[in-house]
Design a protein around this motif. Structure first.
Motif, mmCIF file in Angstrom:
data_model
loop_
_atom_site.group_PDB
_atom_site.id
_atom_site.type_symbol
_atom_site.label_atom_id
_atom_site.label_comp_id
_atom_site.label_asym_id
_atom_site.label_seq_id
_atom_site.Cartn_x
_atom_site.Cartn_y
_atom_site.Cartn_z
ATOM 1 N N TRP A 183 -5.910 -2.084 45.418
ATOM 2 C CA TRP A 183 -6.334 -0.773 45.902
ATOM 3 C C TRP A 183 -5.497 -0.373 47.113
ATOM 4 N N ALA A 184 -4.646 0.627 46.927
ATOM 5 C CA ALA A 184 -3.827 1.161 48.018
ATOM 6 C C ALA A 184 -4.513 2.423 48.532
ATOM 7 N N PHE A 185 -5.275 2.275 49.607
ATOM 8 C CA PHE A 185 -5.994 3.412 50.178
ATOM 9 C C PHE A 185 -5.030 4.278 50.985
ATOM 10 N N ILE A 186 -5.102 5.578 50.766
ATOM 11 C CA ILE A 186 -4.211 6.540 51.411
ATOM 12 C C ILE A 186 -5.060 7.563 52.149
ATOM 13 N N GLY A 187 -4.902 7.634 53.455
ATOM 14 C CA GLY A 187 -5.699 8.554 54.262
ATOM 15 C C GLY A 187 -4.956 9.847 54.558
ATOM 16 N N PHE A 188 -5.629 10.963 54.376
ATOM 17 C CA PHE A 188 -5.139 12.257 54.832
ATOM 18 C C PHE A 188 -5.947 12.643 56.064
ATOM 19 N N GLY A 189 -5.354 13.444 56.945
ATOM 20 C CA GLY A 189 -6.089 13.941 58.102
ATOM 21 C C GLY A 189 -5.393 13.638 59.410
ATOM 22 N N PRO A 190 -5.833 14.303 60.490
ATOM 23 C CA PRO A 190 -5.144 14.170 61.776
ATOM 24 C C PRO A 190 -5.254 12.796 62.416
ATOM 25 N N THR A 191 -6.287 12.039 62.082
ATOM 26 C CA THR A 191 -6.466 10.712 62.682
ATOM 27 C C THR A 191 -6.751 9.680 61.591
ATOM 28 N N SER A 211 -4.899 -2.295 50.722
ATOM 29 C CA SER A 211 -4.055 -1.928 51.856
ATOM 30 C C SER A 211 -4.470 -0.531 52.303
ATOM 31 N N TYR A 212 -3.936 -0.114 53.441
ATOM 32 C CA TYR A 212 -4.253 1.225 53.950
ATOM 33 C C TYR A 212 -3.019 1.841 54.570
ATOM 34 N N PHE A 213 -2.718 3.076 54.148
ATOM 35 C CA PHE A 213 -1.625 3.847 54.719
ATOM 36 C C PHE A 213 -2.157 5.216 55.101
ATOM 37 N N HIS A 214 -1.895 5.623 56.340
ATOM 38 C CA HIS A 214 -2.368 6.931 56.783
ATOM 39 C C HIS A 214 -1.226 7.940 56.709
ATOM 40 N N ALA A 215 -1.419 8.968 55.889
ATOM 41 C CA ALA A 215 -0.372 9.968 55.665
ATOM 42 C C ALA A 215 -0.438 11.138 56.642
ATOM 43 N N GLY A 216 -1.483 11.183 57.473
ATOM 44 C CA GLY A 216 -1.542 12.193 58.523
ATOM 45 C C GLY A 216 -2.061 13.545 58.074
ATOM 46 N N ALA A 217 -1.996 14.505 58.999
ATOM 47 C CA ALA A 217 -2.551 15.835 58.766
ATOM 48 C C ALA A 217 -1.686 16.664 57.831
ATOM 49 N N ARG A 218 -0.405 16.344 57.740
ATOM 50 C CA ARG A 218 0.509 17.063 56.844
ATOM 51 C C ARG A 218 1.204 16.049 55.929
ATOM 52 N N PRO A 219 0.498 15.599 54.900
ATOM 53 C CA PRO A 219 1.049 14.539 54.041
ATOM 54 C C PRO A 219 2.369 14.902 53.372
ATOM 55 N N THR A 220 2.593 16.191 53.085
ATOM 56 C CA THR A 220 3.847 16.563 52.428
ATOM 57 C C THR A 220 5.048 16.383 53.350
ATOM 58 N N ASN A 221 4.797 16.228 54.663
ATOM 59 C CA ASN A 221 5.893 15.994 55.614
ATOM 60 C C ASN A 221 6.239 14.518 55.778
ATOM 61 N N VAL A 222 5.404 13.647 55.234
ATOM 62 C CA VAL A 222 5.651 12.212 55.339
ATOM 63 C C VAL A 222 6.767 11.832 54.369
ATOM 64 N N PRO A 223 7.799 11.143 54.826
ATOM 65 C CA PRO A 223 8.872 10.735 53.907
ATOM 66 C C PRO A 223 8.324 9.932 52.735
ATOM 67 N N ASP A 224 8.809 10.240 51.550
ATOM 68 C CA ASP A 224 8.344 9.528 50.357
ATOM 69 C C ASP A 224 8.538 8.024 50.509
ATOM 70 N N ALA A 225 9.626 7.613 51.138
ATOM 71 C CA ALA A 225 9.877 6.180 51.320
ATOM 72 C C ALA A 225 8.775 5.530 52.139
ATOM 73 N N ASP A 226 8.264 6.241 53.144
ATOM 74 C CA ASP A 226 7.199 5.682 53.976
ATOM 75 C C ASP A 226 5.925 5.496 53.164
ATOM 76 N N LEU A 227 5.593 6.490 52.345
ATOM 77 C CA LEU A 227 4.401 6.365 51.512
ATOM 78 C C LEU A 227 4.547 5.198 50.547
ATOM 79 N N TYR A 228 5.673 5.120 49.865
ATOM 80 C CA TYR A 228 5.853 4.035 48.896
ATOM 81 C C TYR A 228 5.842 2.671 49.581
#
Length: 249
Positions: A183-191, A211-228
């Motif tokens: 389970w790769a949990f992905i968080g959206f949001g400012p915090t 695992s947990y990855f926080h993509a932040g308040a603007r997930p489309t701005n997060v580099p794809d490499a960072d998400l992967y």
């Protein structure tokens, strides 16, 4: 991936053929995912990819600005490197899980908006309950295993907040640790979401399956490499633990 077909090991041309038939808008994502997989010793991994998406009311902005669709595209970019037909079972949830649908290389553009509208759009977005959605995925995968699927699965589970059913969600994650599901949990949001951080470290599981990855308040701005990288960085240790504990052959 056709989850009901027993899988065989990939042939020597599998990696070279990974981008065959991939639509041009997804090629860059697929290439980026491939680099992340190789970096984390997963270049030869065969796995299904699931996508679970929060449809609670607080998520409305992320549906409107394309963040959820972009995550679906990213899931497909990962999937084409891991399975043989580039399909991803997708489940929306709020107070309840919605029916699982498949997104695929020939049916992905706008699919999030289509499904969101099908379920009533913004006027029907509800609360946030993880447990039933998690159980639906675990049961779906367990049924696939019973029908002959031998590959593990990566579940991309996106949300922007803690659930209303915290204890039940923790129990479901512990239950799922008995299955070859990561389970790769992905968080959206400012915090960051402390509850998701807690799931990443939850005691009482057969193996560490999250695992947990926080993509932040603007997930489309997060580099794809960072998400992967956030999705794949803990998968290799999980695979080793799952094999050592007889969860995965």
């Amino acid at each position: 991936m056709n989850l009901f077909r027993k899988k065989t090991a990939p042939g020597p041309t599998a990696a070279a053929d990974a981008l065959t038939g991939v639509p041009s808008p997804l090629v860059s994502l697929a290439k980026t995912a491939k680099v992340s997989l190789a970096k984390n010793d997963l270049a030869d991994l065969r796995a299904a990819v699931y996508l679970v998406v929060d449809r609670s009311l607080s998520m409305s902005g992320y549906y409107a600005d394309g963040s959820v669709q972009h995550l679906a595209d990213q899931a497909l970019g990962l999937s084409v490197n891991l399975d043989d037909d580039g399909t991803v079972p997708m489940l929306f949830f709020d107070d309840r899980p919605y029916p699982i649908v498949e997104i695929s290389l020939d049916h992905y553009d706008g699919v999030v908006a289509q499904q969101h509208k099908r379920h009533g759009g913004g006027s029907t977005m509800g609360g946030t309950r993880y447990a039933d959605a998690m159980r639906a995925i675990t049961d779906h995968y367990a049924d696939c295993r019973a029908r002959g699927t031998i590959d593990p699965a990566l579940v991309l589970f996106q949300t922007d907040g803690a659930p209303q059913d915290r204890a039940a969600a923790q129990l479901e994650l512990a239950r799922a640790s008995e299955h070859p599901l990561f389970w790769a949990f992905i968080g959206f949001g400012p915090t960051p979401v402390p509850f998701l951080q807690g799931l990443d470290d939850l005691p009482g599981r057969a193996v560490d399956n999250a695992s947990y990855f926080h993509a932040g308040a603007r997930p489309t701005n997060v580099p794809d490499a960072d998400l992967y990288d956030g999705i794949t960085s803990e998968v290799s240790p999980w695979l080793a633990a799952a094999r050592a504990n007889g969860i995965l052959r």
